[in-house]
Design an enzyme around this catalytic site. Sequence first.
Site, PDB file in Angstrom:
ATOM      1  N   GLU A   1      -3.244  -9.452   3.616  1.00 52.93           N
ATOM      2  CA  GLU A   1      -4.114  -9.057   4.973  1.00 52.93           C
ATOM      3  C   GLU A   1      -5.283 -10.217   4.999  1.00 52.93           C
ATOM      4  O   GLU A   1      -5.473 -10.609   6.361  1.00 52.93           O
ATOM      5  CB  GLU A   1      -4.657  -7.716   4.833  1.00 52.93           C
ATOM      6  CG  GLU A   1      -3.583  -6.822   4.958  1.00 52.93           C
ATOM      7  CD  GLU A   1      -2.962  -6.195   3.729  1.00 52.93           C
ATOM      8  OE1 GLU A   1      -3.047  -7.032   2.849  1.00 52.93           O
ATOM      9  OE2 GLU A   1      -2.237  -4.990   3.855  1.00 52.93           O
TER      10      GLU A   1
ATOM     11  N   GLU B   1       0.934  -1.120   0.076  1.00 51.62           N
ATOM     12  CA  GLU B   1      -0.036  -0.244   0.150  1.00 51.62           C
ATOM     13  C   GLU B   1       0.968   1.288   0.049  1.00 51.62           C
ATOM     14  O   GLU B   1       0.717   2.277  -0.648  1.00 51.62           O
ATOM     15  CB  GLU B   1      -0.992   0.153   0.944  1.00 51.62           C
ATOM     16  CG  GLU B   1      -2.051  -1.054   0.991  1.00 51.62           C
ATOM     17  CD  GLU B   1      -2.725  -1.348   2.239  1.00 51.62           C
ATOM     18  OE1 GLU B   1      -2.208  -1.816   3.263  1.00 51.62           O
ATOM     19  OE2 GLU B   1      -4.081  -1.125   2.393  1.00 51.62           O
TER      20      GLU B   1
HETATM   21  C1  TC6 Z   1      -4.169  -0.323   8.447  1.00 55.56           C
HETATM   22  C2  TC6 Z   1      -3.198  -1.738   8.461  1.00 55.56           C
HETATM   23  C3  TC6 Z   1      -3.324  -2.315   6.803  1.00 55.56           C
HETATM   24  C4  TC6 Z   1      -2.005  -3.223   6.833  1.00 55.56           C
HETATM   25  C5  TC6 Z   1      -2.056  -4.474   7.240  1.00 55.56           C
HETATM   26  C6  TC6 Z   1      -0.712  -5.220   7.090  1.00 55.56           C
HETATM   27  O1  TC6 Z   1       0.286  -4.669   6.489  1.00 55.56           O
HETATM   28  S1  TC6 Z   1      -0.965  -6.485   7.709  1.00 55.56           S
HETATM   29  C7  TC6 Z   1       0.693  -7.480   7.277  1.00 55.56           C
HETATM   30  C8  TC6 Z   1       0.865  -7.950   5.918  1.00 55.56           C
HETATM   31  N1  TC6 Z   1       2.064  -8.551   5.474  1.00 55.56           N
HETATM   32  C9  TC6 Z   1       2.234  -9.844   5.843  1.00 55.56           C
HETATM   33  O2  TC6 Z   1       1.262 -10.576   5.863  1.00 55.56           O
HETATM   34  C10 TC6 Z   1       3.520 -10.517   5.524  1.00 55.56           C
HETATM   35  C11 TC6 Z   1       4.020 -11.230   6.691  1.00 55.56           C
HETATM   36  N2  TC6 Z   1       5.350 -11.834   6.640  1.00 55.56           N
HETATM   37  C12 TC6 Z   1       5.670 -12.729   5.655  1.00 55.56           C
HETATM   38  O3  TC6 Z   1       4.954 -13.067   4.893  1.00 55.56           O
HETATM   39  C13 TC6 Z   1       6.930 -13.057   5.768  1.00 55.56           C
HETATM   40  O4  TC6 Z   1       7.658 -12.862   6.999  1.00 55.56           O
HETATM   41  C14 TC6 Z   1       7.832 -12.564   4.726  1.00 55.56           C
HETATM   42  C15 TC6 Z   1       7.631 -13.070   3.288  1.00 55.56           C
HETATM   43  C16 TC6 Z   1       8.071 -11.044   4.689  1.00 55.56           C
HETATM   44  C17 TC6 Z   1       9.527 -12.919   4.967  1.00 55.56           C
HETATM   45  O5  TC6 Z   1       9.609 -14.468   5.056  1.00 55.56           O
HETATM   46  P1  TC6 Z   1      10.772 -15.216   5.469  1.00 55.56           P
HETATM   47  O6  TC6 Z   1      10.781 -16.557   5.623  1.00 55.56           O
HETATM   48  O7  TC6 Z   1      12.008 -14.678   5.211  1.00 55.56           O
HETATM   49  O8  TC6 Z   1      10.868 -14.769   7.183  1.00 55.56           O
HETATM   50  P2  TC6 Z   1       9.857 -15.188   8.362  1.00 55.56           P
HETATM   51  O9  TC6 Z   1       8.558 -15.237   7.721  1.00 55.56           O
HETATM   52  O10 TC6 Z   1      10.513 -16.183   9.175  1.00 55.56           O
HETATM   53  O11 TC6 Z   1       9.881 -13.733   8.977  1.00 55.56           O
HETATM   54  C18 TC6 Z   1      11.117 -13.114   9.890  1.00 55.56           C
HETATM   55  C19 TC6 Z   1      10.571 -12.807  11.270  1.00 55.56           C
HETATM   56  O12 TC6 Z   1       9.883 -11.313  10.891  1.00 55.56           O
HETATM   57  C20 TC6 Z   1       8.700 -11.495  11.692  1.00 55.56           C
HETATM   58  N3  TC6 Z   1       7.605 -10.960  10.756  1.00 55.56           N
HETATM   59  C21 TC6 Z   1       7.430 -10.946   9.333  1.00 55.56           C
HETATM   60  N4  TC6 Z   1       6.483 -10.195   9.055  1.00 55.56           N
HETATM   61  C22 TC6 Z   1       6.241  -9.425  10.055  1.00 55.56           C
HETATM   62  C23 TC6 Z   1       5.281  -8.490  10.189  1.00 55.56           C
HETATM   63  N5  TC6 Z   1       4.538  -8.000   9.112  1.00 55.56           N
HETATM   64  N6  TC6 Z   1       5.140  -7.730  11.311  1.00 55.56           N
HETATM   65  C24 TC6 Z   1       5.790  -8.377  12.379  1.00 55.56           C
HETATM   66  N7  TC6 Z   1       6.812  -9.422  12.259  1.00 55.56           N
HETATM   67  C25 TC6 Z   1       7.019  -9.865  11.035  1.00 55.56           C
HETATM   68  C26 TC6 Z   1       8.092 -12.977  11.683  1.00 55.56           C
HETATM   69  O13 TC6 Z   1       7.569 -13.169  12.849  1.00 55.56           O
HETATM   70  C27 TC6 Z   1       9.604 -13.536  12.029  1.00 55.56           C
HETATM   71  O14 TC6 Z   1       9.978 -13.180  13.330  1.00 55.56           O
HETATM   72  P3  TC6 Z   1      11.025 -14.353  14.106  1.00 55.56           P
HETATM   73  O15 TC6 Z   1      10.309 -15.609  14.175  1.00 55.56           O
HETATM   74  O16 TC6 Z   1      12.165 -13.921  13.582  1.00 55.56           O
HETATM   75  O17 TC6 Z   1      10.840 -13.480  15.475  1.00 55.56           O
END
Ligand code: TC6
Length: 719
Positions: free
Chosen positions: A123, A103
């Site tokens: 999301e 976004e």
């Molecule tokens: C108004 C609001 C509107 C917006 C809403 C949103 O954006 S909602 C969000 C939409 N976004 C998503 O849904 C994306 C969610 N994330 C992913 O899909 C994957 O993490 C990745 C593809 C970014 C990286 O994959 P990879 O296999 O390389 O790495 P990995 O997956 O092992 O993660 C490493 C570490 O980072 C941590 N962590 C990661 N993301 C977040 C986060 N957003 N936050 C906090 N922490 C996060 C994860 O827990 C882990 O911590 P640990 O265990 O080390 O303590």
Amino acid sequence: MARYELVKRSVALITLTNPPVNALSSAVRHAIAKSMEHALNDPKVTAVVIYGENGRFCGGADIREFAGPLRGPPLVPLLDAIEAGEKPVVAAIEGVALGGGFELALVCHYRIAHFKARLGLPEVTLGILPAAGGTQRLPRLIGIPAALELITTGRHISAQEALKLGIVDQVTEQNACEVAVEFALRAVAKPLSSRRVSTLTTPCPPDLDALLEAVTMQVKKKARGAMAPLACVQAVRAAATMPYSKGIKRESELMATLFNSGQARALQYCFFAQRTAGKWTLPSGAQWNNSKPREIRRAAVIGLGTMGRGIVVSLARVGISVIAVESEKKLLETGKQMVIGMLERDAKRQGVSASLNLLKFTLSLQDLKDVDIVIEAVFEDMALKKHVFQELSKVCRPATLLCSNTSGLDVDALAGVTDRPHLVVGMHFFSPAHVMKLLEVVCGPRSSSETIATAMSLGKRMGKVSVAVGNCPGFVGNRMLKPYLDQATFLLEEGATPEQIDKALEDFGFAMGVFRMSDLAGLDVGWRVRKESGLTGPDIDPKNPPRRRQGHRYCPIPDMVCEQGRFGQKTGRGWYMYDSPGGTNAKSDPLIQNLLEMYRSRYGIQPRNISDQEIIERCLFALANEGFRILEDGIAARPEDIDVIYLFGYGFPRHRGGPMFYASMVGLERVLERLEHYHQAHPDVPHLEPSPLLKKLVACGSPPVQNWREHIKTMHSHL
Ligand SMILES: CCC/C=C/C(=O)SCCNC(=O)CCNC(=O)[C@H](O)C(C)(C)COP(=O)([O-])OP(=O)([O-])OC[C@H]1O[C@@H](n2cnc3c(N)ncnc32)[C@H](O)[C@@H]1OP(=O)([O-])[O-]
């Protein structure tokens, strides 16, 4: 949390610096707001580039912050201000631009993506929607059908697909930041009005209502009770029918209904539980971050049945060379053709050539001398498996890891027949192994930390969600399945039908009810296990099978179904009937209804009306109760591990969080009270007796699931 610098004398470069994924925490939002203000007010600055440190643009909102009150600047006005600014802003996307990160990119006036970048609005998988304008801007940029698909599935797309869809302006193989800076310099003289996505008119197909209706139906069917995908459709509808100023309000209202819902909490719990599961730890102190896995280059798989084939394909897909072994020429040839077919179809889908040169097929164990790891996937028979392990011990070099794909047999007994018990571990794949994401890594008491680390890391490399579990009959998943299946068959005795029970479970959100699932898995598997454990066999009077065995209530109906040769889908008959053997279209079978009626009248059981609530409570509370026992016994280290196993291996609905999270959402006190109630009504069913851990947690005030670990004092951890 964001670095500000001036490059090329006139470009403000704002670099997000919040490892590991540059999530938009309150501090990052604050830093972006300040940096943007600076850039817009500094006369030297003619353009802005937003970039993410360490090759990751931005992983979206900081999900950890969702649990508390909102602090720092809210995202929507911050993003609106970036878009409205009078200086061109270019997003330099490397790694990921997900959720709020995507976004953020959408409010930039231009987007440059590295060719390896991935973008998406995931999301919906967290039980919410892209509420920082994503549902309003994306349809304006790429049209309703494409936006609907991306927003309702949460699918990540490649930079190339993003370019095709018109989401990014350029894809580069060079450093995206450098390319973006040059791009920004060229953009200075150009008008910005057409680059502000929120001001665009949403391109609407003529049959908008029909399209939205069709997508709603499709989403409802797939969502199995999840609310977020439906809210996403409604938000996109607003983008099609309202001006941006109203659409963004609608988006925010829909988000408000989702944000504090139990489903959002469950889905966010699942996100973290999945990551927690990789962090295994042993009582010895060995754990995921201090035990080095071995490198695996050459593997062998023994047995080319359904499981073996899936394992071969999963290994070859990630570039590991595999020797596949069968005991007979015909079986070898059949297995070989199936594996090659699977890999070729795979490769065709991806537009690459199949890596068949990694495969070797043989009838001789002697060919396994030099492999790094062997995964045995022969028939589920202890004597046969022991024989294979003894032979492997003789043939393989001393450093080769020996793994068994058993679904419940004693891994330590297999280790005991080898010359290297420390190198033996269970690798329990789920069928079909090339599709299912779950892998239970079964740690025997003698498995070394290096062996466990290697199996866990190999699982991850194969794209599996690996969970370390202890060694007991059925491990975690199948051990918990027994009380769940038992309750379902007891309910049949008492008056329910397979259709009614399946419907209640499917309405709850399961991919498949328990009887449809059993038909798919094959009813003969459980029958053989019951025979081996002495619960049934030739001594049982087939005309009058007893309903108590080994001191407990026993339901003979599943055995009676098997005695008729009804083994499920593969025989075309099971709890349901199918069009043909192997068919998948389950239809009610009057023969099963007759069998149930005759059975009840033979035993003088007066069938009663059973509510869906009773079905759910008896099946799922018995399931969770066994989960508590597993935690007590130290077979699983944490409730998160159990939940991950049920989410990825047994079709437990993700928006319910898994059996242990579900129990905590219902309220442990209520679960305890209902189990006590049902146990009183069925005192001969030990699985309904509340576990001591459940009682203890209730006595401690029912702490949240993430804190249970502090209350689990395992006398003998098996991990
Ligand atoms: C108004 C609001 C509107 C917006 C809403 C949103 O954006 S909602 C969000 C939409 N976004 C998503 O849904 C994306 C969610 N994330 C992913 O899909 C994957 O993490 C990745 C593809 C970014 C990286 O994959 P990879 O296999 O390389 O790495 P990995 O997956 O092992 O993660 C490493 C570490 O980072 C941590 N962590 C990661 N993301 C977040 C986060 N957003 N936050 C906090 N922490 C996060 C994860 O827990 C882990 O911590 P640990 O265990 O080390 O303590």
